[in-house]
Design an enzyme around this catalytic site. Sequence first.
Site, PDB file in Angstrom:
ATOM      1  N   GLY A 225      -0.956  -2.610   6.221  1.00 52.35           N
ATOM      2  CA  GLY A 225      -0.904  -3.802   7.073  1.00 52.35           C
ATOM      3  C   GLY A 225      -2.055  -4.734   6.744  1.00 52.35           C
ATOM      4  O   GLY A 225      -2.633  -4.661   5.658  1.00 52.35           O
TER       5      GLY A 225
ATOM      6  N   ASP B 124      -8.995  -2.861   3.877  1.00 53.63           N
ATOM      7  CA  ASP B 124      -9.235  -1.649   4.669  1.00 53.63           C
ATOM      8  C   ASP B 124      -9.029  -0.365   3.874  1.00 53.63           C
ATOM      9  O   ASP B 124      -9.585   0.682   4.202  1.00 53.63           O
ATOM     10  CB  ASP B 124      -8.249  -1.613   5.837  1.00 53.63           C
TER      11      ASP B 124
ATOM     12  N   THR C  15       0.825  -1.206   0.000  1.00 53.79           N
ATOM     13  CA  THR C  15       0.000   0.000   0.000  1.00 53.79           C
ATOM     14  C   THR C  15       0.859   1.256   0.000  1.00 53.79           C
ATOM     15  O   THR C  15       1.922   1.284   0.607  1.00 53.79           O
ATOM     16  CB  THR C  15      -0.925  -0.035   1.232  1.00 53.79           C
TER      17      THR C  15
ATOM     18  N   ARG D 154     -12.539 -10.113  -2.152  1.00 57.53           N
ATOM     19  CA  ARG D 154     -12.198  -9.566  -0.842  1.00 57.53           C
ATOM     20  C   ARG D 154     -12.008  -8.036  -0.921  1.00 57.53           C
ATOM     21  O   ARG D 154     -11.385  -7.517  -1.840  1.00 57.53           O
ATOM     22  CB  ARG D 154     -10.901 -10.224  -0.366  1.00 57.53           C
TER      23      ARG D 154
END
Length: 207
Positions: A137, A117, A86, A114
Amino acid sequence: AGAVIRIKNFAHPISVARKVLEEIPHLMLSGKGAELFARLMGFREISPNEQYANTDDREIEKLPEDYREFVRKYSKLLAEQRTFSTVGAVAIDSKGHIVAGTSTGGIAHAFPGRVGDTPIIGAGTFASRSAGASATGLGEGILRVSVTRKLVELVEGGQAVQEACDRVVEICSERGFQCGVIALDAEGNAGLSHNGFFMPTMYSRFD
Ligand code: ASP
């Protein structure tokens, strides 16, 4: 805020997310609707080979008949994942406007479809008048904790931005997953924290 998910064949989905923020009353677009919107906004489509994605429709075709076996195998790999891709940014301008942006290719070993976040406002990305934050993360953990929203609320409650970063990462460590955050407060003070993986960061100030 603006977000797009499940968008394919556009080089910079975060630029499409920004258009969502600027152009329409919704906060998030997904899949074909997000792609239609990107086209309407004049973004150039690229071929699938030019983009990076961890899980795509080809993997759906490869799914074993016994999907439970797939889930067992991939859940383990997911929990063991130690590299994250990310990219996050937080900025404040001379008038004190704080913005945060986060973009990801997702994670490896995820079940097709999926959602992590990163595009979820308050999980991977959040900004208020008091602070802004971006997280990386394990998305499943970051979503449960609402990491960036919690971080910003800690700053709003009077914690220094570095303390707030340390606190949310401590919560993630207690829950046993990897997380890293960067943040800025309304004075331009920066904070960063992560629990042990490689997370290059940079801070610049232009006066
Ligand atoms: N947080 C991202 C996700 O779970 C992964 C990453 O940070 O690279 O989708």
